[in-house]
Design a protein around this motif. Structure first.
Motif, PDB file in Angstrom:
ATOM      1  N   GLU A 255      39.071  33.321  32.679  1.00 48.65           N
ATOM      2  CA  GLU A 255      39.874  33.289  31.456  1.00 48.65           C
ATOM      3  C   GLU A 255      40.368  34.691  31.129  1.00 48.65           C
ATOM      4  N   HIS A 256      39.453  35.655  31.203  1.00 50.76           N
ATOM      5  CA  HIS A 256      39.770  37.039  30.908  1.00 50.76           C
ATOM      6  C   HIS A 256      40.838  37.557  31.872  1.00 50.76           C
ATOM      7  N   PHE A 257      40.669  37.236  33.172  1.00 50.96           N
ATOM      8  CA  PHE A 257      41.584  37.744  34.185  1.00 50.96           C
ATOM      9  C   PHE A 257      43.005  37.219  33.969  1.00 50.96           C
ATOM     10  N   THR A 258      43.100  35.898  33.757  1.00 57.92           N
ATOM     11  CA  THR A 258      44.445  35.333  33.594  1.00 57.92           C
ATOM     12  C   THR A 258      45.092  35.853  32.320  1.00 57.92           C
ATOM     13  N   ARG A 259      44.284  36.021  31.272  1.00 56.17           N
ATOM     14  CA  ARG A 259      44.844  36.494  30.008  1.00 56.17           C
ATOM     15  C   ARG A 259      45.355  37.921  30.137  1.00 56.17           C
ATOM     16  N   ARG A 260      44.558  38.794  30.791  1.00 60.50           N
ATOM     17  CA  ARG A 260      44.939  40.189  30.921  1.00 60.50           C
ATOM     18  C   ARG A 260      46.208  40.328  31.764  1.00 60.50           C
ATOM     19  N   SER A 261      46.330  39.503  32.813  1.00 57.81           N
ATOM     20  CA  SER A 261      47.475  39.630  33.703  1.00 57.81           C
ATOM     21  C   SER A 261      48.753  39.125  33.069  1.00 57.81           C
ATOM     22  N   ARG A 262      48.597  38.391  31.999  1.00 61.09           N
ATOM     23  CA  ARG A 262      49.794  37.823  31.380  1.00 61.09           C
ATOM     24  C   ARG A 262      50.621  38.905  30.691  1.00 61.09           C
ATOM     25  N   THR A 263      49.962  39.949  30.238  1.00 64.71           N
ATOM     26  CA  THR A 263      50.702  41.004  29.516  1.00 64.71           C
ATOM     27  C   THR A 263      51.410  41.915  30.486  1.00 64.71           C
TER      28      THR A 263
END
Lengths: 263, 356
Positions: A255-263
């Motif tokens: 969850e953290h990885f996908t969220r961070r990469s979105r920015t």
């Protein structure tokens, strides 16, 4: 709009949220607490604490074999489901494809069909094709279930990809294969990592499909199920707690990885 | 000199709609050429056909004398700067610029050297290791430009690259683009719908409309000697007065209008006597008098609007026959106009007669 919500409903809303959280976490907390209890039966008070059950679990050959088997199946499932999911997502997002909506609906169907129905139909399917139950059949069943999640995650990411990135790569000398490897795949990376972790988690968690498609070698959920049938013991609690910690950690990381990469 | 780019009878159809219509175009090397026109005029399609992203329905495109009409983009020695830059978001500035060089299989020291040279050309050396998302619009623009120049293309294509920038930055980039074009000596083909941008930067402007070339020439010629009403209207502002052609003599056309005979430049056109013509007249070429001048042809009118624009004032003047004329006056000329009742006139060579 604010004045429509006076403080009372707001407090009630917050309170009900916490009630929900407790409802969600209490069973897990009890299970975790019992795994530290130094006695053979599950009941309060806990009395003496121990790590003995964990020591027993990590030395339990059956548990280790079942874990290894589950992880192997999960990894194979992930490889097949990722390749198929990316391929279907690319097909759906391609320009001028005929029957886009139908392909998408079909690809997503296994995610919404009830697990039991899915499992029974898979069982009939492998019987017809004369595929033996066991590792291959389990991987097949898990893959069918996991593909839709990869398709949806990859498709979402693909839609946010600017059209002309590929044009730019082609313009700078890349053929379509190099453009795919060097531009499309890195752009999809967050969705791929998220989707793959999702595949691993659904596969490790799967009981129904495994039950119908499996052979004699138990996966982790099947082993726990068999042990529970023989009577609850704190050892099962320790096993379940370990599984809980690992899956929660992996899930949160994804969850953290996908969220961070979105920015 | 052999043209670097040549379109021969190129057509591009999308279903029944025609994007580019029998295009013939030759571009000399080392020039800054602008394809100018309203949206949907075929300028972007023309550029994309040259880049290899569209295939002509018929006709041939030549690059350095070689036919390239149906080659894929990676087999053409042209590079493009996209409107939204299309920088690779997962690669640093340096890796973006190096992308084309890596694909050419250059040694890594050579790639590094060339990349840093290019980045220093636009003062972005210190930004080499940043990601595109960490750059401002103008910086991204310059990275995109250098990425496209890195593989050393014969021709650089620019698809409205300045349209996403604010007005001030756009002017700076116009100057910078022009100077990069001069230092590199490359052929730039620039697409825009902004006539001011085209006039500022170009050696040659190609005005396009409905898939065809309306007129091609240097900015000054296009501005002062438009060959069609479309060009006169699209580049700068024009007044049009419509009348009947009486005859032509010595490069001047005599036109009957408003009960008088007025004269206008013919601009090499072959117009038939008796046909309807439009006289195009730039607002700054209109003279405004406070009293009827004795020796000149002038028409009486009435000022209906004055708009102060700082260095000049725009006047709207209405003639008794309903014709509205826009005029531009500097402060000195304006100071002589005290009344709303005025007379207007123009020098014959400043007006251009055009087929109506």
């Amino acid at each position: 709009m604010r004045h429509y919500f006076s403080d009372a409903p707001k407090t009630a809303l917050q309170a009900s949220y916490w009630v929900f959280v407790i409802y969600l976490l209490l069973p897990l907390t009890l299970m975790t607490a019992m795994s530290f209890k130094d006695a053979n039966f599950i009941a309060f008070p806990i009395g003496d604490w121990t790590l003995g059950w964990y020591a027993k679990v990590v030395q339990d050959k059956q548990f280790l074999e079942a874990s290894g088997y589950s992880i192997f199946i999960a990894l194979m499932t992930t490889i097949f489901a990722t390749i198929m999911g990316v391929w279907i997502a690319l097909l759906i997002s391609a320009e001028g494809i005929w029957g886009r909506a139908a392909i998408f609906a079909l690809a997503c169907l296994p995610a919404v069909v009830p697990g039991l129905i899915n499992a029974i139909s898979m069982r009939i399917f492998i019987r017809v094709l004369d595929i033996p139950t066991g590792t291959g059949a389990i991987i097949l069943g898990h893959t069918v279930h996991a593909v839709p999640f990869v398709v949806i995650m990859v498709l979402t990411r693909l839609r946010s990809m600017p059209n002309n990135l590929i044009d730019a790569a082609r313009d700078l000398g890349a053929d379509s294969f190099i453009a795919f490897i060097r531009i499309t795949i890195p752009f999809l990376a967050p969705a791929l990592v998220g989707g793959m972790i999702f595949c691993v988690l659904t596969s490790i968690d799967d009981f129904v499909r495994t039950f119908f498609l499996g052979g004699y070698q138990p996966t982790l959920p099947m082993l726990i199920f068999a042990k529970v049938q023989g009577g609850m013991s704190p050892e099962i609690n320790a096993m379940a707690t370990l599984v809980l910690i690992v899956t929660a950690a992996v899930g949160l990381y994804a969850e953290h990885f996908t969220r961070r990469s979105r920015t | 000199m052999q043209p670097v780019v040549q379109f021969r009878n190129v057509n591009k159809h999308y279903g029944s709609s025609i994007a580019v219509d029998s295009l013939d175009l030759s571009i000399e090397p080392g020039q800054f050429v602008t394809l100018l026109g309203p949206s949907g005029c075929g300028k972007s399609t023309t550029l994309r056909m040259l880049g290899g992203f569209e295939t002509p329905t018929s006709g041939e495109i030549y690059l350095d004398g070689k036919e390239i009409s149906r080659l894929p983009p990676n087999k053409r020695n042209v590079n493009i700067v996209f409107q939204d830059y299309a920088l690779f978001p997962h690669l640093s500035v340096r890796r973006n610029v190096a992308f084309g060089l890596e694909l050419k299989g250059l040694a890594s020291e050579a790639i590094h050297k060339r990349t840093m040279e290019l980045l220093s050309l636009v003062r972005l050396q210190e930004f080499a290791d940043r990601m595109p998302a960490q750059l401002s619009g103008g910086q991204r623009q310059r990275v995109a430009l250098m990425r496209a120049l890195a593989p050393n293309p014969n021709v650089l294509l620019l698809d409205e690259p300045l349209s996403a920038l604010d007005a001030k930055l756009r002017q700076q980039m116009q100057v910078e683009l022009k100077s990069i074009q001069r230092t590199t000596g490359k052929t730039f083909i620039f697409v825009t719908h902004d006539q001011e941008e085209a006039l500022t930067m170009s050696d040659v402007i190609v005005v396009m409309n409905s898939g065809r070339i309306e007129q091609m020439g240097d900015p000054h010629t296009l501005y002062s000697r438009p060959r069609s009403r479309f060009v006169a209207n699209f580049i700068g502002e024009s007044n049009f007065i419509e009348g009947t052609l009486k005859g032509t003599k010595g490069g001047l056309a005599a036109i009957e209008w408003n009960g008088s005979v007025v004269h206008a430049g013919l601009n090499g056109q072959d117009l038939q006597a008796g046909s309807r013509v439009a006289v195009a007249l730039r607002p700054e070429a209109v003279s405004v008098f406070a009293a009827k001048p004795a020796e000149k042809l002038a028409f009486e009118g009435r000022i209906t609007q004055r708009l102060f624009k700082g260095d000049h004032t725009s006047l709207t003047i209405e003639l008794p026959n309903g014709q509205v004329i826009a005029a531009q006056l500097d402060p000195v000329a304006l100071s002589r106009i005290t009344d709303d009742r005025v007379w207007i006139g123009w020098r014959e060579e400043d007006a251009v007669a055009l087929a109506d």
